[in-house]
Design an enzyme around this catalytic site. Structure first.
Site, mmCIF file in Angstrom:
data_model
loop_
_atom_site.group_PDB
_atom_site.id
_atom_site.type_symbol
_atom_site.label_atom_id
_atom_site.label_comp_id
_atom_site.label_asym_id
_atom_site.label_seq_id
_atom_site.Cartn_x
_atom_site.Cartn_y
_atom_site.Cartn_z
ATOM 1 C CB SER A 119 -0.879 0.077 1.250
ATOM 2 O OG SER A 119 -1.141 -1.145 1.803
ATOM 3 C CG HIS A 140 -2.921 -0.700 -3.459
ATOM 4 N ND1 HIS A 140 -3.498 0.520 -3.188
ATOM 5 C CD2 HIS A 140 -2.813 -1.339 -2.264
ATOM 6 C CE1 HIS A 140 -3.718 0.606 -1.884
ATOM 7 N NE2 HIS A 140 -3.311 -0.505 -1.313
ATOM 8 C CD GLU A 152 -4.512 3.231 -5.751
ATOM 9 O OE1 GLU A 152 -5.030 4.351 -5.635
ATOM 10 O OE2 GLU A 152 -3.656 2.789 -4.937
ATOM 11 C CG ASN A 190 -3.957 4.891 1.018
ATOM 12 O OD1 ASN A 190 -5.104 5.008 1.455
ATOM 13 N ND2 ASN A 190 -3.316 3.740 1.021
HETATM 14 N N1 LIG Z 1 -5.326 -5.044 4.969
HETATM 15 C C1 LIG Z 1 -5.617 -4.121 4.075
HETATM 16 O O1 LIG Z 1 -6.675 -3.437 4.143
HETATM 17 C C2 LIG Z 1 -4.718 -3.910 2.893
HETATM 18 C C3 LIG Z 1 -5.212 -3.271 1.739
HETATM 19 C C4 LIG Z 1 -4.380 -3.114 0.635
HETATM 20 C C5 LIG Z 1 -3.078 -3.572 0.689
HETATM 21 N N2 LIG Z 1 -2.613 -4.183 1.821
HETATM 22 C C6 LIG Z 1 -1.222 -4.669 1.800
HETATM 23 O O2 LIG Z 1 -1.251 -6.068 1.594
HETATM 24 C C7 LIG Z 1 -0.133 -6.690 2.257
HETATM 25 C C8 LIG Z 1 -0.630 -7.777 3.187
HETATM 26 O O3 LIG Z 1 -1.534 -7.216 4.107
HETATM 27 P P1 LIG Z 1 -2.541 -8.140 4.955
HETATM 28 O O4 LIG Z 1 -3.463 -7.184 5.646
HETATM 29 O O5 LIG Z 1 -3.114 -9.230 4.125
HETATM 30 O O6 LIG Z 1 -1.530 -8.766 6.023
HETATM 31 P P2 LIG Z 1 -1.720 -10.033 6.987
HETATM 32 O O7 LIG Z 1 -0.866 -9.803 8.150
HETATM 33 O O8 LIG Z 1 -3.198 -10.312 7.170
HETATM 34 O O9 LIG Z 1 -1.128 -11.274 6.126
HETATM 35 C C9 LIG Z 1 0.217 -11.439 5.808
HETATM 36 C C10 LIG Z 1 0.494 -12.931 5.685
HETATM 37 O O10 LIG Z 1 1.812 -13.101 5.177
HETATM 38 C C11 LIG Z 1 2.417 -14.210 5.837
HETATM 39 N N3 LIG Z 1 3.866 -14.090 5.696
HETATM 40 C C12 LIG Z 1 4.728 -13.327 6.428
HETATM 41 N N4 LIG Z 1 5.989 -13.479 5.940
HETATM 42 C C13 LIG Z 1 5.910 -14.324 4.882
HETATM 43 C C14 LIG Z 1 6.865 -14.857 3.976
HETATM 44 N N5 LIG Z 1 8.148 -14.512 4.053
HETATM 45 N N6 LIG Z 1 6.449 -15.726 3.036
HETATM 46 C C15 LIG Z 1 5.142 -16.081 2.969
HETATM 47 N N7 LIG Z 1 4.197 -15.607 3.806
HETATM 48 C C16 LIG Z 1 4.576 -14.735 4.741
HETATM 49 C C17 LIG Z 1 1.902 -14.113 7.261
HETATM 50 O O11 LIG Z 1 2.003 -15.359 7.926
HETATM 51 C C18 LIG Z 1 0.442 -13.693 7.016
HETATM 52 O O12 LIG Z 1 -0.415 -14.804 6.883
HETATM 53 C C19 LIG Z 1 0.621 -5.553 2.936
HETATM 54 O O13 LIG Z 1 1.651 -5.110 2.096
HETATM 55 C C20 LIG Z 1 -0.444 -4.467 3.087
HETATM 56 O O14 LIG Z 1 0.108 -3.165 3.149
HETATM 57 C C21 LIG Z 1 -3.393 -4.370 2.911
#
Ligand SMILES: NC(=O)c1ccc[n+]([C@@H]2O[C@H](COP(=O)([O-])OP(=O)(O)OC[C@H]3O[C@@H](n4cnc5c(N)ncnc54)[C@H](O)[C@@H]3O)[C@@H](O)[C@H]2O)c1
Length: 391
Positions: A119, A140, A152, A190
């Site tokens: 993000s 994104h 995005e 954002n």
């Molecule tokens: N949550 C949101 O609203 C949102 C929206 C858009 C973008 N994002 C982006 O998406 C990404 C993930 O966010 P999320 O909310 O799903 O996070 P999350 O914490 O729910 O999930 C991340 C997952 O990645 C796993 N993980 C960690 N290290 C790893 C590795 N080396 N190899 C494989 N798996 C691994 C973790 O065990 C976890 O299950 C981030 O970059 C975040 O900024 C989040």
């Protein structure tokens, strides 16, 4: 035509949702998570999610079964087949993402498109970890990915035009609405949304009106689905502050994005919003808001008055300014900025279309007036408001 294999790295909230979208679009999808059993558990949960789509009449039982059969869990990047596309959705940490991309670069063919769901991190900074960085792109997605149409498509300094076009086209075939954006702090949504929160916080801080009255004005007079202060309580004050701080830091601490003392104090006091029972507002145990009634007489007096104390005009002027500035810098097109704000954060209208109706010269005058009232560099009219580049 046989669709290429897709892999999603990280089976959290975003990764699992993206895997569902890709499998529903017909790809075989491998979902990878470094925590033992997490990817398999996510694949199981996706079964229930696909069943819900059947109940809602959005998928046939056969389509849901086929999508489920295309999903497999993997423990590491080394186990993946050669994929056409890999989307990384691990936590927002540059070194972690670089490690994943280095592993992908070493194990996937040189032609595999490598995408990140970051993000806030610069795409080129992630791409540095990979040979052939021209195939690295940002996809994104918004939360939850199966329900949110907007993606995005973020091109970094090295991303090739061919990869950008292919990513945009693929998102269309997945039923999404892609918008193109350069890898600029906050991308489109954002970035442009920052003043929606910041102006409201400053107006409460400055005693223009209480939070409920400002929220009421933005909702009832502006047509926004939620007012800015209630929305930050919903998002989480800590989460919203972190996004704002990231944009501020990445723009070299530009005053325009400086977080407010108001929000910093809320977070320091643990008043994080709905999730902590207290934020800008107070919430009962069942989640209902306690008190916080708008002062409707005050609202009527403020709207249409001087811009510094008109919550609607002040917020709109700053949203329009931010949106046209993004276009003026060449980071995104007018159409894509408007589309992104309507689909990503449900603004009632695109800010550029709105600005055109208000009059870009009027907006420029309002921002100059704000600058006189609050000097210090936050209120700077974008050159695009007056140089005629947007008609
Ligand atoms: N949550 C949101 O609203 C949102 C929206 C858009 C973008 N994002 C982006 O998406 C990404 C993930 O966010 P999320 O909310 O799903 O996070 P999350 O914490 O729910 O999930 C991340 C997952 O990645 C796993 N993980 C960690 N290290 C790893 C590795 N080396 N190899 C494989 N798996 C691994 C973790 O065990 C976890 O299950 C981030 O970059 C975040 O900024 C989040």
């Amino acid at each position: 035509m046989e669709l290429s294999d897709v892999a999603v790295i990280g089976a959290g909230a975003m990764g699992a949702g993206i895997a569902q979208v890709a499998a529903t679009a017909g790809h075989r999808v491998s979902l990878v998570d470094s925590v033992d059993g997490a990817a398999a558990a996510a694949v199981d949960r996706l079964g229930s999610s696909l069943e819900r789509l059947v109940t809602q009449g959005r998928l046939t039982p056969d389509e849901a079964d086929a999508a489920q059969a295309r999903l497999t869990a993997a423990r590491s990047v080394d186990e993946l087949p050669a994929c056409g596309l890999v989307i990384e959705a691990v936590p927002e940490d540059l070194s972690l993402k670089r490690k994943v991309f280095a592993d992908l670069g070493a194990t996937q063919p040189a032609t595999t498109m490598l995408a990140t769901n970051t993000s806030s991190i610069d795409i080129a900074a992630i791409a540095e970890a990979v040979i052939h960085p021209e195939r690295v792109i940002g996809l994104h997605f918004f939360n939850p990915p199966p329900a949110m149409a907007l993606v995005e498509v973020v091109h970094g300094a090295n991303t090739s035009g061919r990869v950008l076009d292919a990513a945009v086209e693929l998102m269309r075939t997945w039923g999404k609405t892609p918008v193109r954006c350069a890898s600029t702090p906050g991308f489109i949504v954002n970035r442009v949304a920052r003043p929606f929160y910041g102006e409201a916080q400053r107006m409460v801080e400055g005693g223009v009106a209480d939070a409920a009255t400002i929220d009421w004005i933005l909702r009832e007079k502006g047509g926004f689905p939620m007012g800015p202060l209630e929305l930050t309580d919903f998002i989480g004050q800590d989460v919203n502050l972190a996004v704002g701080t990231s944009v501020w830091e990445q723009t070299g601490h530009d005053e325009r994005y400086a977080p407010t003392e108001f929000q910093r104090r809320l977070v320091a006091a643990g008043r994080l919003g709905r999730k902590s029972g207290e934020g800008v507002y107070t919430y009962a145990a069942d989640g209902a808001r306690v008190g916080g009634d708008p002062d409707l007489d005050l609202a009527e007096r403020l709207v249409g008055g001087p811009v510094a104390t008109d919550p609607l005009a002040r917020t709109l002027a700053m949203l329009v300014n931010e949106a046209v500035d993004l276009v003026d810098r060449g980071d995104a097109s007018e159409e894509d900025v408007d589309l992104a704000m309507v689909l990503g954060v449900r603004y009632p209208r695109g800010p550029i279309e709105w600005g055109r109706e208000i009059g870009f010269d009027v907006v420029a005058g309002q921002i100059t007036e704000l600058d006189r009232a609050f000097p210090g560099g936050r209120y700077r009219p974008s050159p695009a408001l007056t140089n005629g580049s947007l008609r």
